[in-house]
Design a protein around this motif. Structure first.
Motif, PDB file in Angstrom:
ATOM      1  N   GLY A   1      -4.832  -9.664   6.757  1.00  0.00           N
ATOM      2  CA  GLY A   1      -5.419 -11.066   6.420  1.00  0.00           C
ATOM      3  C   GLY A   1      -6.034 -11.537   7.593  1.00  0.00           C
ATOM      4  O   GLY A   1      -7.215 -12.434   7.081  1.00  0.00           O
ATOM      5  N   GLN A   2      -6.089 -11.457   8.790  1.00  0.00           N
ATOM      6  CA  GLN A   2      -6.847 -11.887   9.918  1.00  0.00           C
ATOM      7  C   GLN A   2      -8.506 -11.309   9.593  1.00  0.00           C
ATOM      8  O   GLN A   2      -9.253 -12.075   9.824  1.00  0.00           O
ATOM      9  CB  GLN A   2      -6.332 -11.555  11.055  1.00  0.00           C
ATOM     10  CG  GLN A   2      -7.490 -12.058  12.287  1.00  0.00           C
ATOM     11  CD  GLN A   2      -6.655 -11.844  13.759  1.00  0.00           C
ATOM     12  OE1 GLN A   2      -5.406 -11.674  13.981  1.00  0.00           O
ATOM     13  NE2 GLN A   2      -7.587 -11.180  14.516  1.00  0.00           N
ATOM     14  N   ALA A   3      -8.326  -9.998   9.359  1.00  0.00           N
ATOM     15  CA  ALA A   3      -9.528  -9.180   9.028  1.00  0.00           C
ATOM     16  C   ALA A   3     -10.507  -9.876   8.142  1.00  0.00           C
ATOM     17  O   ALA A   3     -11.471  -9.885   7.964  1.00  0.00           O
ATOM     18  CB  ALA A   3      -9.276  -7.737   8.962  1.00  0.00           C
ATOM     19  N   MET A   4      -9.839 -10.281   6.824  1.00  0.00           N
ATOM     20  CA  MET A   4     -10.472 -10.565   5.672  1.00  0.00           C
ATOM     21  C   MET A   4     -10.734 -12.071   6.074  1.00  0.00           C
ATOM     22  O   MET A   4     -12.072 -12.399   5.625  1.00  0.00           O
ATOM     23  CB  MET A   4      -9.191 -11.053   4.671  1.00  0.00           C
ATOM     24  CG  MET A   4      -9.024  -9.675   3.830  1.00  0.00           C
ATOM     25  SD  MET A   4      -8.036 -10.061   2.189  1.00  0.00           S
ATOM     26  CE  MET A   4      -6.300 -10.203   2.840  1.00  0.00           C
ATOM     27  N   GLU A   5     -10.045 -13.025   6.734  1.00  0.00           N
ATOM     28  CA  GLU A   5     -10.760 -14.344   7.134  1.00  0.00           C
ATOM     29  C   GLU A   5     -11.903 -14.256   8.142  1.00  0.00           C
ATOM     30  O   GLU A   5     -12.734 -14.996   7.886  1.00  0.00           O
ATOM     31  CB  GLU A   5      -9.512 -15.027   7.646  1.00  0.00           C
ATOM     32  CG  GLU A   5      -8.534 -15.433   6.939  1.00  0.00           C
ATOM     33  CD  GLU A   5      -7.149 -15.929   7.843  1.00  0.00           C
ATOM     34  OE1 GLU A   5      -7.444 -16.234   8.799  1.00  0.00           O
ATOM     35  OE2 GLU A   5      -6.275 -16.206   7.129  1.00  0.00           O
ATOM     36  N   GLN A   6     -11.969 -13.106   8.942  1.00  0.00           N
ATOM     37  CA  GLN A   6     -12.916 -13.069  10.112  1.00  0.00           C
ATOM     38  C   GLN A   6     -14.068 -12.113   9.505  1.00  0.00           C
ATOM     39  O   GLN A   6     -14.954 -12.146  10.396  1.00  0.00           O
ATOM     40  CB  GLN A   6     -12.163 -12.819  11.537  1.00  0.00           C
ATOM     41  CG  GLN A   6     -11.184 -13.904  11.876  1.00  0.00           C
ATOM     42  CD  GLN A   6     -10.738 -13.608  13.264  1.00  0.00           C
ATOM     43  OE1 GLN A   6     -10.958 -12.557  13.784  1.00  0.00           O
ATOM     44  NE2 GLN A   6      -9.855 -14.348  13.564  1.00  0.00           N
ATOM     45  N   GLY A   7     -13.941 -11.528   8.570  1.00  0.00           N
ATOM     46  CA  GLY A   7     -14.894 -10.802   8.145  1.00  0.00           C
ATOM     47  C   GLY A   7     -15.016  -9.238   9.065  1.00  0.00           C
ATOM     48  O   GLY A   7     -16.141  -8.826   9.180  1.00  0.00           O
ATOM     49  N   GLU A   8     -13.849  -8.912   9.570  1.00  0.00           N
ATOM     50  CA  GLU A   8     -13.993  -7.820  10.731  1.00  0.00           C
ATOM     51  C   GLU A   8     -14.116  -6.566   9.988  1.00  0.00           C
ATOM     52  O   GLU A   8     -13.723  -6.318   8.930  1.00  0.00           O
ATOM     53  CB  GLU A   8     -12.722  -7.911  11.378  1.00  0.00           C
ATOM     54  CG  GLU A   8     -12.429  -8.898  12.455  1.00  0.00           C
ATOM     55  CD  GLU A   8     -11.375  -8.889  13.313  1.00  0.00           C
ATOM     56  OE1 GLU A   8     -11.246  -9.073  14.273  1.00  0.00           O
ATOM     57  OE2 GLU A   8     -10.215  -8.817  12.407  1.00  0.00           O
ATOM     58  N   LYS A   9     -14.872  -5.583  10.568  1.00  0.00           N
ATOM     59  CA  LYS A   9     -15.049  -4.240  10.021  1.00  0.00           C
ATOM     60  C   LYS A   9     -13.562  -3.344  10.254  1.00  0.00           C
ATOM     61  O   LYS A   9     -13.206  -3.175  11.570  1.00  0.00           O
ATOM     62  CB  LYS A   9     -16.487  -3.508  10.834  1.00  0.00           C
ATOM     63  CG  LYS A   9     -16.698  -2.206  10.015  1.00  0.00           C
ATOM     64  CD  LYS A   9     -18.067  -1.909  10.551  1.00  0.00           C
ATOM     65  CE  LYS A   9     -18.246  -0.437   9.845  1.00  0.00           C
ATOM     66  NZ  LYS A   9     -19.820   0.134  10.115  1.00  0.00           N
ATOM     67  N   ILE A  10     -13.241  -2.700   9.123  1.00  0.00           N
ATOM     68  CA  ILE A  10     -12.123  -1.846   9.178  1.00  0.00           C
ATOM     69  C   ILE A  10     -12.435  -0.369   8.976  1.00  0.00           C
ATOM     70  O   ILE A  10     -13.351  -0.214   7.964  1.00  0.00           O
ATOM     71  CB  ILE A  10     -11.186  -2.426   8.344  1.00  0.00           C
ATOM     72  CG1 ILE A  10     -10.622  -3.895   8.434  1.00  0.00           C
ATOM     73  CG2 ILE A  10      -9.842  -1.487   8.090  1.00  0.00           C
ATOM     74  CD1 ILE A  10      -9.854  -4.450   7.428  1.00  0.00           C
ATOM     75  N   THR A  11     -11.881   0.502   9.615  1.00  0.00           N
ATOM     76  CA  THR A  11     -12.070   1.945   9.419  1.00  0.00           C
ATOM     77  C   THR A  11     -10.627   2.499   9.066  1.00  0.00           C
ATOM     78  O   THR A  11      -9.793   2.367   9.935  1.00  0.00           O
ATOM     79  CB  THR A  11     -12.768   2.763  10.650  1.00  0.00           C
ATOM     80  OG1 THR A  11     -14.020   1.943  10.765  1.00  0.00           O
ATOM     81  CG2 THR A  11     -12.864   4.033  10.247  1.00  0.00           C
ATOM     82  N   ILE A  12     -10.695   3.343   8.141  1.00  0.00           N
ATOM     83  CA  ILE A  12      -9.571   4.108   7.662  1.00  0.00           C
ATOM     84  C   ILE A  12      -9.537   5.477   8.575  1.00  0.00           C
ATOM     85  O   ILE A  12     -10.623   6.142   8.417  1.00  0.00           O
ATOM     86  CB  ILE A  12      -9.345   4.413   6.073  1.00  0.00           C
ATOM     87  CG1 ILE A  12      -9.311   3.009   5.479  1.00  0.00           C
ATOM     88  CG2 ILE A  12      -8.075   5.294   5.968  1.00  0.00           C
ATOM     89  CD1 ILE A  12      -9.673   3.344   3.906  1.00  0.00           C
TER      90      ILE A  12
END
Length: 759
Positions: free
Chosen positions: A78-89
């Motif tokens: 949820g924090q990544a959604m709010e801050q637009g952080e890049k995520i890698t699987i």
């Protein structure tokens, strides 16, 4: 090489009311066989039966059962959604890892823009190992990744997780492999191994754990996703069944729901995944049975990394909605799978030859190495060795010259991970679970490792291990029982898997007729080095139905030649019943066979019989008042023990009336070659070789297989290749040595009683 020791599960008679409850789930069948199997496997109450057979009657376990770890994972996403952080699987390269990556790619893709904010990476199987690695972490950090979500990997990568933190990246681990002693320093670790082993989530595979994370996100942010959560279940079923996890509790429920979803991918009108649709067409499967995954889709997905190394296009194959791209990727996958079959057969053939020189009475863990073995198929070959020898098997490639790298597999209740963990100080790295693992170690440590892991094996399991692997047999049936009705009953138990295996059926006193074989070809028409023998099965002697038609059933024996199968002799067989989607017929798959034993496999045994060694000219044949006469010199303890069991069943003494005179292997091979040049093919059958030179059936079959393998290079009038001659001479010399031993050894009932039973 060890032989299977057959063990028939004691038959039970379920209460009539339970049989009737089972019958209601069967279509035009009595349900008696299914009721017996279900009762044997602990399904003995109406509510259990309903939840086992019909997923609608099962209450699935919430993903929030993972407790605070799941809460931390959802909060960080949820924090990544709010801050637009890049995520890698960060995925893995087997079928479970690829489907796990696909589930997160689609599932998280409902919350994060794919490509811009969400990406995935999978290690190259041929250049890297399972799990996180420093070069990959450095690459992701340079690309701006702030959060890594692993799937089917990561639990034991403690050093790499710390390094990720140094690079300012958080890690969420979703995995199902064995846990480290201490919790890794991650945002969250979602791993069912933290549960008790009777928890309904304990057996989840990597893809199911990834699904539970997505399920929790769907529950926490119900208005965000546009794709129904259920659309991921076909991917979940593929990973679950391909990874051979125990299909109990939520694992069985997810597999059942997933297969129902997978079935819709066969019809172009309902298919939403063109890649899966193409795979089903290529393997001629409908997607409605677990075998469609286990023998169809699963091996093809696994073949991507086994042969190509880079498995990332497998995710695109499963998730792309572009039919043209998916058809191209599926065609490439089919070609890779054909190459995998050929390599696997070649490696296993070589290994089987080497296993002949291994003494299993002193070997606890089979460790074999070779610089030429392709690492991509070593896991499959190790499974073959483990099942054949009844021992854990470790196969290593030593091409590097400094590092040995490979795969390990286990059997029964032998904890492979614990064995490897005890020698972790000798290895560069390892990971896995109790039945399968990958490992690497310095080549100069290999002798010490082999000795140490064997010593640990004997300390842990020496008192309970059997010299022969056990083949559990569920039911005894007749040829007349085989067919549609029995198949439909068995469907109630699907999907099969660990803890709920496909029923193994015993057929006594039957015969094989009209065996034939062909080499498998790939989609381009090229021959794959993999045999398939077809045959017809009848009672011995054949029986007819009410219309005067012979009662028979077709069968198949994978990876074997017809010459290995005795014809027109009474046999006992262990088989599985299956449906052939190519020929649209019900057939059996042969697992093991032996010459018919009148006493069956459950008769009591005693060592009270006398053993009498008489002249080979003794006039008595077979069973007689004077005893059960063995006229052919045995070449193994198994042959001798079988004759002893037959004598016990007949309540007769065992009479050893054989004499053995060794013959020169070189001379015998010369006579074989002379017969071959004379094209006296009738003289080169297993039966003729047995009669003419007193060969065992196994030796005769091996010789004929070698001749057929070399046949493209054999020219009438020209000498056989030296390699072929040496191979046959070696086989003959080994059996000559064994028979000479058994012609002289002093035998007693007490000695034979100590030899384990053998089919």
């Amino acid at each position: 090489m060890a032989q299977f020791r057959w063990q028939l599960i004691p038959p039970v008679t379920p209460p009539a009311i339970f049989v009737e409850q089972v019958r209601r789930h069967c279509d035009q069948s009595s349900g008696k066989f299914a009721a017996q199997l279900l009762w044997q496997r602990g399904i003995q109450a109406a509510d259990q039966l309903a939840g086992f057979v019909t997923p609608e009657h099962y209450t699935p376990t919430s993903g929030w059962e993972f407790g605070q770890e799941m809460k931390w994972a959802v909060q960080r996403l949820g924090q990544a959604m709010e801050q637009g952080e890049k995520i890698t699987i960060w995925g893995d390269f087997d079928a479970d890892g690829i489907t796990s990556t696909a589930v997160l790619w689609e599932g998280l893709g409902q919350f994060f823009p794919q490509g811009d904010q969400l990406s995935y990476t999978i290690p190259n199987r041929l250049r890297e190992s399972h799990g996180l690695n420093r070069p990959g972490l450095e690459r992701l950090a340079a690309q701006g990744t702030k959060l890594i979500v692993t799937c089917d990997t990561g639990s034991t990568n403690l050093a790499e997780i710390l390094y990720a933190r140094e690079l300012a990246m958080d890690v969420i681990v979703t995995d199902h492999h064995t846990l480290p002693d201490d919790r890794p320093e991650v945002v969250a670790i979602i791993n069912p191994r933290y549960f008790a082993d009777d928890h309904p989530l304990f057996n989840l595979s990597g893809v199911a754990v990834a699904f539970k994370l997505v399920e929790a996100l769907y529950d926490h942010y119900p208005t965000v996703p546009r794709q129904p959560l259920e659309k991921l279940l076909d991917l979940v079923a593929i990973g679950l069944i391909a990874d051979l996890v125990t299909l109990k509790g939520d694992c069985r429920y997810l597999a059942q729901r997933g297969i129902a979803q997978l079935r819709t991918q066969k019809d172009p009108a309902t298919a939403t995944r063109p890649g899966i649709h193409a795979l089903l067409n290529l393997c001629n499967r409908n997607g409605d049975r677990p075998t469609d995954i286990g023998f169809g889709i699963g091996p093809r997905i696994n073949a991507i990394s086994r042969i190509k190394g880079d498995a990332s296009f497998g995710v695109e194959l499963l998730t792309s909605r572009d039919p043209q791209i998916c058809n191209q990727l599926a065609a490439e996958t089919e070609t890779l799978n054909s190459r995998r079959k050929g390599l696997q057969k070649s490696v296993i053939t070589e290994i089987d030859q080497r296993l002949q020189n291994i003494d299993l009475s002193t070997t606890g863990v089979v460790v074999l190495t070779d610089p030429q073995w392709p690492t991509g198929v070593l896991g499959l070959a190790a499974s073959h060795v483990a099942q054949t020898c009844g021992r854990p098997a470790i196969l290593l490639n030593t091409q590097d010259g400094e590092i040995a790298k490979g795969s390990a597999r286990s059997v029964a209740n032998i904890d492979l991970y614990a064995l490897l963990h005890s020698q972790r100080h000798l290895m560069l790295g390892f990971g896995g679970h109790p039945f399968a693992a990958g490992l690497s170690l310095p080549l100069d440590k290999l002798p010490l490792f082999t000795e140490a892991v064997n010593q640990q094996f004997w300390q842990s399991y020496g008192a309970q291990i059997s010299l022969d692997p056990i083949l559990s047999v569920d039911l005894q049936v007749t040829v007349a029982d085989l067919g549609q009705d029995l198949f439909r009953e068995f469907n109630l138990l699907e999907p099969y898997g660990m803890g709920n295996p496909a029923p193994q059926l015993l057929l006594e006193k039957v015969q094989v007729e009209r065996p034939s074989f062909r080499n498998i070809k790939d989609r381009t028409g090229n021959k794959v080095s993999y045999l398939k023998t077809n045959f017809w099965l009848t009672e011995y002697p054949p029986q007819t139905d009410g219309d005067g038609q012979v009662i028979q059933c077709p069968g198949v024996w994978w990876g074997h030649h017809p010459d290995e199968l005795p014809q027109n002799e009474p046999l006992d067989l262990v088989v599985e019943l299956d449906f052939n989607t190519y020929d649209r017929r019900y057939e059996v798959r042969l697992i093991d066979f032996r010459l018919h034993q009148p006493q069956g496999i459950t008769s009591s045994q005693t060592s009270a019989n006398l053993i009498d060694r008489r002249s080979p000219h003794c006039p008595h044949h077979g069973l007689s008042p004077q005893g059960h006469v063995l006229r052919t010199c045995p070449s193994s303890w198994s042959e001798l023990r079988r004759a002893y069991q037959q004598a016990i069943a007949a309540q007769q003494p065992l009479v050893l009336a054989y004499h053995f005179l060794p013959q020169c292997p070189t001379a015998l091979v010369a006579q074989l070659e002379e017969q071959w040049h004379g094209r006296k093919t009738a003289e080169l059958s297993p039966l003729s070789l047995q009669k003419q030179w007193d060969f065992s059936h196994g030796l005769a079959s091996q010789i004929l297989i070698l001749i057929k393998e070399h046949s493209p290079a054999l020219t009438p009038g020209s000498a056989w290749p030296k390699a072929l001659v040496r191979q046959i001479e070696t086989l003959i010399a080994e059996e000559q040595f064994q028979k000479q031993y058994f012609s002289q050894v002093s035998l007693t009932p007490e000695l034979l009683a100590t030899v384990p039973d053998s089919p």
